[in-house]
Design an enzyme around this catalytic site. Sequence first.
Site, PDB file in Angstrom:
ATOM      1  N   GLY A 155       3.691  25.004  19.007  1.00  0.00           N
ATOM      2  CA  GLY A 155       3.596  26.276  19.610  1.00  0.00           C
ATOM      3  C   GLY A 155       2.164  26.685  19.490  1.00  0.00           C
ATOM      4  O   GLY A 155       1.809  27.745  20.170  1.00  0.00           O
ATOM      5  N   HIS A 156       1.370  26.136  18.708  1.00  0.00           N
ATOM      6  CA  HIS A 156      -0.311  26.703  18.553  1.00  0.00           C
ATOM      7  C   HIS A 156      -1.396  25.924  18.972  1.00  0.00           C
ATOM      8  O   HIS A 156      -1.834  25.155  17.861  1.00  0.00           O
ATOM      9  CB  HIS A 156      -0.247  27.156  16.988  1.00  0.00           C
ATOM     10  CG  HIS A 156      -1.190  28.301  16.859  1.00  0.00           C
ATOM     11  ND1 HIS A 156      -2.601  27.889  16.541  1.00  0.00           N
ATOM     12  CD2 HIS A 156      -1.592  29.485  17.072  1.00  0.00           C
ATOM     13  CE1 HIS A 156      -3.359  29.037  16.410  1.00  0.00           C
ATOM     14  NE2 HIS A 156      -2.628  30.027  16.658  1.00  0.00           N
ATOM     15  N   PHE A 157      -1.432  25.539  20.002  1.00  0.00           N
ATOM     16  CA  PHE A 157      -0.888  25.679  21.335  1.00  0.00           C
ATOM     17  C   PHE A 157      -0.664  24.114  21.856  1.00  0.00           C
ATOM     18  O   PHE A 157      -1.592  23.265  21.690  1.00  0.00           O
ATOM     19  CB  PHE A 157      -1.827  26.455  22.250  1.00  0.00           C
ATOM     20  CG  PHE A 157      -2.548  27.686  21.679  1.00  0.00           C
ATOM     21  CD1 PHE A 157      -1.539  28.824  21.776  1.00  0.00           C
ATOM     22  CD2 PHE A 157      -3.546  27.755  20.822  1.00  0.00           C
ATOM     23  CE1 PHE A 157      -1.973  30.082  21.439  1.00  0.00           C
ATOM     24  CE2 PHE A 157      -3.663  29.253  20.177  1.00  0.00           C
ATOM     25  CZ  PHE A 157      -3.116  30.131  20.566  1.00  0.00           C
ATOM     26  N   PHE A 163       3.169  23.339  13.340  1.00  0.00           N
ATOM     27  CA  PHE A 163       2.660  24.508  13.975  1.00  0.00           C
ATOM     28  C   PHE A 163       2.357  24.171  15.223  1.00  0.00           C
ATOM     29  O   PHE A 163       1.957  25.179  15.959  1.00  0.00           O
ATOM     30  CB  PHE A 163       1.912  25.680  13.194  1.00  0.00           C
ATOM     31  CG  PHE A 163       0.861  24.867  12.387  1.00  0.00           C
ATOM     32  CD1 PHE A 163      -0.457  24.264  12.899  1.00  0.00           C
ATOM     33  CD2 PHE A 163       0.887  24.740  11.073  1.00  0.00           C
ATOM     34  CE1 PHE A 163      -1.378  23.822  12.222  1.00  0.00           C
ATOM     35  CE2 PHE A 163       0.063  24.148  10.365  1.00  0.00           C
ATOM     36  CZ  PHE A 163      -1.040  23.327  11.026  1.00  0.00           C
ATOM     37  N   VAL A 181      -4.601  24.221  18.048  1.00  0.00           N
ATOM     38  CA  VAL A 181      -5.672  24.798  17.182  1.00  0.00           C
ATOM     39  C   VAL A 181      -5.193  25.072  15.893  1.00  0.00           C
ATOM     40  O   VAL A 181      -3.684  25.611  15.765  1.00  0.00           O
ATOM     41  CB  VAL A 181      -6.151  26.180  17.774  1.00  0.00           C
ATOM     42  CG1 VAL A 181      -7.254  26.936  17.013  1.00  0.00           C
ATOM     43  CG2 VAL A 181      -6.828  25.978  19.324  1.00  0.00           C
TER      44      VAL A 181
END
EC number: 4.2.1.59
Length: 161
Positions: A63-65, A60, A70
């Site tokens: 894309g986060h971030f 993840f 995070v």
Amino acid sequence: MSMDTANNDQGTDLGKVIDISRIIQMIPHRYPFLMVDRVVQVVANESAVGIKNVTINEPFFQGHFPSRPVFPGVLIIESMAQTAAVLVVETLGESAEGKLVYFMSVENCRFRKPVGPGDQLMIHVFKERSRGNVWKFRGEAKVDGVLVAEATYAAMILDEK
């Protein structure tokens, strides 16, 4: 050995230590959604402390971030739920292994500080009550002893089929 007994500095029994191979036997979650790496303390029918090692390799983070990774807050709550699931199996015994645990509610959820790669989440869960197959817990997640998230949540334990 996959389970040992942990002791604090005074030699007091802190309960069982459960490693990842045993966790996989106890709960149905698997990569990439297994959010507890080890349970370092479990007291049946009372509480458990799990560990989630957060690494940059988590899918993840793409894309986060991308510019400031995070750990998603909802996955911190999921880490609490999975630690609680280990507590449930430890309390109910082998007959509860592999059962599904469904969220029923999440209340009083607060995210205090961001969690990122390199952090180690210490997930403290406390059983508040249970009735039949419904259990209620209070959870706290800490990094380096600092509270980063907390919530009260209820779950229903059901057979997989």
